[in-house]
Structure formats: C-alpha cells, structure tokens
Design an enzyme around this catalytic site. Structure first.
Site, PDB file in Angstrom:
ATOM      1  N   ASP A  76       2.839 -10.199  -5.581  1.00 31.72           N
ATOM      2  CA  ASP A  76       2.502 -10.929  -4.358  1.00 31.72           C
ATOM      3  C   ASP A  76       1.088 -10.680  -3.864  1.00 31.72           C
ATOM      4  O   ASP A  76       0.657 -11.329  -2.916  1.00 31.72           O
ATOM      5  CB  ASP A  76       3.498 -10.558  -3.247  1.00 31.72           C
ATOM      6  CG  ASP A  76       4.854 -11.174  -3.505  1.00 31.72           C
ATOM      7  OD1 ASP A  76       4.883 -12.289  -4.030  1.00 31.72           O
ATOM      8  OD2 ASP A  76       5.871 -10.528  -3.200  1.00 31.72           O
TER       9      ASP A  76
ATOM     10  N   HIS B 266       6.090  -0.999  -5.729  1.00 29.61           N
ATOM     11  CA  HIS B 266       7.233  -1.729  -6.284  1.00 29.61           C
ATOM     12  C   HIS B 266       8.319  -0.722  -6.597  1.00 29.61           C
ATOM     13  O   HIS B 266       8.027   0.392  -7.039  1.00 29.61           O
ATOM     14  CB  HIS B 266       6.817  -2.472  -7.564  1.00 29.61           C
ATOM     15  CG  HIS B 266       7.791  -3.518  -7.951  1.00 29.61           C
ATOM     16  ND1 HIS B 266       8.910  -3.245  -8.677  1.00 29.61           N
ATOM     17  CD2 HIS B 266       7.826  -4.842  -7.678  1.00 29.61           C
ATOM     18  CE1 HIS B 266       9.596  -4.367  -8.847  1.00 29.61           C
ATOM     19  NE2 HIS B 266       8.961  -5.350  -8.251  1.00 29.61           N
TER      20      HIS B 266
HETATM   21  N1  ACO Z   1       1.638   1.015   1.537  1.00 30.06           N
HETATM   22  C1  ACO Z   1       1.610   2.325   1.875  1.00 30.06           C
HETATM   23  N2  ACO Z   1       2.507   3.237   1.440  1.00 30.06           N
HETATM   24  C2  ACO Z   1       3.476   2.822   0.633  1.00 30.06           C
HETATM   25  C3  ACO Z   1       3.586   1.473   0.230  1.00 30.06           C
HETATM   26  C4  ACO Z   1       2.613   0.560   0.702  1.00 30.06           C
HETATM   27  N3  ACO Z   1       2.660  -0.733   0.359  1.00 30.06           N
HETATM   28  N4  ACO Z   1       4.664   1.316  -0.571  1.00 30.06           N
HETATM   29  C5  ACO Z   1       5.221   2.524  -0.691  1.00 30.06           C
HETATM   30  N5  ACO Z   1       4.506   3.438   0.059  1.00 30.06           N
HETATM   31  C6  ACO Z   1       4.767   4.897   0.142  1.00 30.06           C
HETATM   32  C7  ACO Z   1       5.944   5.188   1.058  1.00 30.06           C
HETATM   33  O1  ACO Z   1       5.521   5.384   2.387  1.00 30.06           O
HETATM   34  C8  ACO Z   1       6.523   6.425   0.419  1.00 30.06           C
HETATM   35  O2  ACO Z   1       5.669   7.502   0.765  1.00 30.06           O
HETATM   36  P1  ACO Z   1       6.317   8.994   0.954  1.00 30.06           P
HETATM   37  O3  ACO Z   1       6.874   9.363  -0.403  1.00 30.06           O
HETATM   38  O4  ACO Z   1       5.164   9.847   1.381  1.00 30.06           O
HETATM   39  O5  ACO Z   1       7.376   8.850   2.008  1.00 30.06           O
HETATM   40  C9  ACO Z   1       6.319   6.184  -1.086  1.00 30.06           C
HETATM   41  O6  ACO Z   1       5.170   5.323  -1.168  1.00 30.06           O
HETATM   42  C10 ACO Z   1       7.517   5.531  -1.781  1.00 30.06           C
HETATM   43  O7  ACO Z   1       7.832   4.341  -1.063  1.00 30.06           O
HETATM   44  P2  ACO Z   1       9.306   3.777  -0.871  1.00 30.06           P
HETATM   45  O8  ACO Z   1       9.323   2.858   0.307  1.00 30.06           O
HETATM   46  O9  ACO Z   1      10.290   4.908  -0.889  1.00 30.06           O
HETATM   47  O10 ACO Z   1       9.507   2.963  -2.209  1.00 30.06           O
HETATM   48  P3  ACO Z   1      10.597   1.851  -2.453  1.00 30.06           P
HETATM   49  O11 ACO Z   1      10.790   1.781  -3.929  1.00 30.06           O
HETATM   50  O12 ACO Z   1      11.799   2.086  -1.611  1.00 30.06           O
HETATM   51  O13 ACO Z   1       9.900   0.510  -1.898  1.00 30.06           O
HETATM   52  C11 ACO Z   1       8.585  -1.454  -1.761  1.00 30.06           C
HETATM   53  C12 ACO Z   1       9.253  -0.425  -2.689  1.00 30.06           C
HETATM   54  C13 ACO Z   1       9.612  -1.962  -0.729  1.00 30.06           C
HETATM   55  C14 ACO Z   1       8.110  -2.636  -2.578  1.00 30.06           C
HETATM   56  C15 ACO Z   1       7.386  -0.759  -1.035  1.00 30.06           C
HETATM   57  O14 ACO Z   1       6.449  -0.317  -1.993  1.00 30.06           O
HETATM   58  C16 ACO Z   1       6.712  -1.667  -0.006  1.00 30.06           C
HETATM   59  O15 ACO Z   1       7.156  -1.740   1.141  1.00 30.06           O
HETATM   60  N6  ACO Z   1       5.622  -2.420  -0.426  1.00 30.06           N
HETATM   61  C17 ACO Z   1       4.986  -3.362   0.474  1.00 30.06           C
HETATM   62  C18 ACO Z   1       5.805  -4.655   0.514  1.00 30.06           C
HETATM   63  C19 ACO Z   1       5.662  -5.483  -0.763  1.00 30.06           C
HETATM   64  O16 ACO Z   1       4.570  -5.698  -1.271  1.00 30.06           O
HETATM   65  N7  ACO Z   1       6.824  -5.973  -1.264  1.00 30.06           N
HETATM   66  C20 ACO Z   1       6.868  -6.857  -2.432  1.00 30.06           C
HETATM   67  C21 ACO Z   1       7.495  -6.174  -3.597  1.00 30.06           C
HETATM   68  S1  ACO Z   1       7.452  -7.226  -5.001  1.00 30.06           S
HETATM   69  C22 ACO Z   1       8.707  -8.312  -4.733  1.00 30.06           C
HETATM   70  O17 ACO Z   1       9.706  -8.026  -4.117  1.00 30.06           O
HETATM   71  C23 ACO Z   1       8.551  -9.643  -5.238  1.00 30.06           C
END
Ligand code: ACO
Length: 428
Positions: free
Chosen positions: A364, A307
């Site tokens: 979710d 998140h």
């Molecule tokens: N699975 C694997 N790796 C992940 C995940 C995941 N679900 N989420 C983040 N990471 C990793 C990224 O690859 C990144 O790794 P790095 O630092 O080695 O490059 C690090 O964790 C940070 O991730 P970001 O994408 O930079 O974080 P951001 O804050 O931009 O994204 C998000 C947050 C979009 C929710 C992300 O965690 C994600 O894509 N999750 C899966 C989708 C999801 O469940 N979305 C619902 C969110 S809740 C809502 O909107 C109601």
C-alpha cells in the site's frame, strides 16, 4: 527431522504429527489436542502462529520476500499475464488457454447487468458515505436479487455464481464512484476488455466519448494482479469463515469487503496518501514523522510500513514503486508526494527502529500514488483493492467449500467472573 511433536503437560506426554507442505513449511497438526488432553486448547491472539487451513492457492515466504499464485511468481504474472488470466488461474488452478480465457470473459460479460432496483438502494446513501461501506452493502444486496443458493457439489452452479460476481462487481465499483461524483450511472461496454471496461464505466462523462489511455489500462491491470490474492490475510480469512457457515458467495464477499476496509489492512492505501498529504502540508519534514512513528507515546504509525508476514521487502511494493515512476512519467505528472514517500522509505531503511523490527514498505505504500495519478479519488483506493482481491476471495471460498472444511469456530480462554448469584435491581 522427526515426524512428530511432543507436548508434555503434568508429566503426561502427548504426540502430535508434523505435516510438511509442498514448499517444505512444517506445521504441528493439533486437530486432536482437546480430545487427547481432555479439553486443553491453545491461545494465539491474532493467529500469529496458527494455520487455519490447508491451501493450494498462494504461497508466500515473508523472510525471503516471495509471493507466488499457484506456483507462478508475482513478478512474472505482473509482467506477462492479464488480470482475467490471473483470476482464472487463482480460481481454477491453471492458467487458461486462449479459448478458456475468452469463454470466461464472455460468460462474465453475459452476467454484467445488475437489477435496476439496486439503483434505488444506491440512491438512498448520502453522498458523504464511504465507498467501502456502500460497496459492501451493494454486494450484500446482490444476494436479495440472486436468492438461489449455490449447490457447491455442482461445478456448473459454482461456475455460474463465480461469473455472476465477476460480472456484477465492477458495475458496483463504478456506480459507487459515479454516485459520489454525481455522475449518471452507466453500464459497461461488452466490446471492451475487463479492465478497459472498468475504467470506462468509472470515468465516462455523459457528454463526451471516453478515450482509453493504454498507460492507465496497463497500470490498473498490474495493480489488480498484485492485489489479487495474499493467502490467509484478515479479509480472506473473513470470507472463508463466513462461507464456512455455508453462507453464500456474495454474502461472504460482502463480509470480506468490510474486513478489508480497516486502515490496518486494505484501508492503509487511503491512510498512506492522507499521511503523505499531511506531511507535505506540514512542510515536508519527513524526520519529524519518523520520530513520531518511533515514539511509543504517540499513536502515529508510518502507514504502508510493516506487515504481519513480510519481514523483508514486500515483493509487490518493489513492483509498484517501479510502476509509480513509470506511470507518472508516462502521464507527465510530477507529484511531490512521490518524493516524500521515497524520502521516508530511504530514512526507514537505515533507521534501527525499522531495521530491528523488520518494517519494510508494503503493497500500500506506493499504490495510492499511482491511483491518484490515474485520477482515482483517495477514498476509492480501497475499493480498487477490493476489485483486485475479488478473484482471490472467490478462489479461497471455492477451495474452502470443495475441501468441505468445518465451520470456523475458535475457542477462547475465559477470564471473566465465575458463577455468582443474581442480585435484584434494588439491591445492586
Ligand atoms: N510504524 C511504526 N511502528 C510500527 C509499524 C509502523 N507502520 N508497524 C509495526 N510497528 C512496530 C510496532 O509498534 C511494534 O513495536 P514494538 O515491538 O516495539 O511494540 C512492532 O513494530 C511490531 O508491530 P505489530 O503491530 O506487533 O505487528 P503486527 O504484525 O501485529 O502488525 C501491521 C502488522 C498491522 C501491518 C502493522 O505493521 C501496521 O500497523 N502497519 C501500518 C498499517 C499498514 O500499512 N497496513 C497494511 C498492511 S498490508 C495489507 O494489509 C494489504
């Protein structure tokens, strides 16, 4: 703590005031940065560090896993309040008295008929259309049937627009579902509660009486409360920014629905279930998918994990996980997908990749399992999220207009070609 921040550029110092919120959050107010510095802006892709507004609606502390609407904890609201009370609280700032809640409900019910011509628009969609696209279009179409603009300086006008969308939106949600299922379009029943009415409108079969199931009503009520607001997320920011151009409430909400649709935001609930199904079909090997999620060359992400703001457990996920157990138990459903979800969570919580990046289950991760138990098709999950988020969007839109916020218009850092002469087509 000092009450100002100092920025030094080319040996010139500029001072900016610090502002402190009611929960002691501190921000640097850079609203006069460009005028003081002669045109220097900030760059903050994805707004990871940027506050877009002052808001008194929702507080969340991502480090501590706290979420409160208007000061009330999400845990207490989910346990003790109903969805309409929470909607009233979010929009108007205080929990309603019994009289206020009843009046709010009566006024919503009085607006719960949509123009019959809207059915023609719905009919034109193919059955294969994604329900979120249909819902966004129907919500936008409401503007055509309700063309008068809202005078935001009139409480009465604002109230009318609010009860209109609260009344008509569940009908659009139900019709979106019924169209896809090939069921005749149905209107609600004014004698029912808001959530009971949604369920009946969605699921009533044309040849039998609909019998309410209290377990489903309570579960949906709780899910809607948990989704009702989440401060300046992607869809809410969209609603505020569209509304900041003085576009109407329905148009702003239609834009919010489109923003919610994406799998990185509200669409994650559908993506989680599809992921869990795929893991099950593939033999239930959770370790294989954990490895894929960690592999930087693999685009797979563990949906429902991570998140932007929570760097601890999403408090909504805790409540939903417990509710998933209870609901499936009450309904006598044994869903192997729930075991796969719990298995993934257990592995992620002790895996250094997820621990180091503070990736925890979000709202979710478990919600789709409950929706599925309730008989809601997978591609309707995000529509249910939108139904829950509606009061939050309304509250944020109303606050933005009452605060007379300026039009949202970010700056950029231009990195394209500098000025160059035009080349005639035969010389290119
Ligand atoms: N699975 C694997 N790796 C992940 C995940 C995941 N679900 N989420 C983040 N990471 C990793 C990224 O690859 C990144 O790794 P790095 O630092 O080695 O490059 C690090 O964790 C940070 O991730 P970001 O994408 O930079 O974080 P951001 O804050 O931009 O994204 C998000 C947050 C979009 C929710 C992300 O965690 C994600 O894509 N999750 C899966 C989708 C999801 O469940 N979305 C619902 C969110 S809740 C809502 O909107 C109601």
């Amino acid at each position: 703590m000092s009450d100002k921040a100092i920025l030094e550029i080319n040996a010139q110092k500029y001072e900016f005031p610090l502002k402190t919120g009611t929960e002691n959050e501190v921000v640097v107010d850079i609203s006069n940065l460009r005028s003081l510095t002669g045109g220097i802006s900030t760059l903050d892709s994805g707004f990871k560090n940027t506050g877009s507004c002052e808001s008194a609606i929702t507080f969340l502390d991502g480090e501590k896993g706290i979420l409160r609407y208007r000061g009330y904890s999400i845990e207490e609201l989910a346990e003790k309040a109903d969805f309409l009370e929470v909607a009233f609280l979010l929009i108007f700032g205080e929990l309603p008295t019994r009289e206020q809640r009843d009046k709010f409900h009566t006024d919503i019910k009085a607006q719960s008929v949509v123009d019959e011509d809207l059915k023609k628009i719905l009919e034109a969609f193919p059955k294969s259309a994604h329900p979120m696209g249909v819902l966004s279009s129907l919500t936008s179409a409401l503007t055509a049937f309700n063309p008068s603009s809202v005078n935001v300086n009139s409480e009465e006008d604002m109230y009318k627009a609010i009860v209109k969308i609260m009344g008509k939106f569940p009908v659009l949600v139900a019709w979106t579902h019924r169209k896809k299922q090939g069921l005749p379009l149905d209107y609600g029943d004014k004698s029912l509660g808001y959530v009971e009415n949604v369920l009946k409108m969605m699921f009533r079969q044309p040849n039998e009486e609909y019998v309410q199931n209290k377990v489903l009503v309570d579960a949906l009520d709780k899910l809607l409360i948990l989704h009702a607001d989440h401060e300046q997320n992607c869809s809410t920011s969209t609603v505020r920014i569209v509304g900041s151009s003085h576009a109407g409430l329905f148009a702003s909400i239609s834009a919010g629905i489109s923003a919610l649709w994406g799998p990185l935001h509200g669409g994650a609930n559908q993506a989680v279930l599809e992921m869990l199904e795929a893991i099950k079909l593939d033999g239930g090997d959770t370790k294989k998918y954990m490895a894929k999620a960690k592999d930087k060359d693999d685009p797979f992400r563990l949906m429902g994990f991570g998140h932007r703001v929570y760097k601890n457990f999403d408090p909504r996920a805790r409540i939903i996980k417990k509710a998933a157990d209870e609901v499936l138990d009450d309904l006598g459903i044994e869903d192997p997908i729930l075991d796969i979800a719990k298995g993934l969570e257990q592995e992620a919580l002790k895996d250094s990749y997820f621990v180091d990046r503070k990736l925890y289950p979000n709202v979710d991760f478990y919600s789709g399992i409950i929706y599925r138990g309730m008989g809601i098709p997978t591609d309707m999950f995000t529509v249910m999220f939108a139904l829950g988020r509606l009061p939050g969007w309304i509250a944020q839109w109303r606050e933005m207009r009452l605060n007379k916020e300026p039009i949202g218009r970010p700056r950029q850092l231009y990195v394209g070609a500098t000025e160059r002469p035009f080349l005639e087509i035969d010389k290119r």
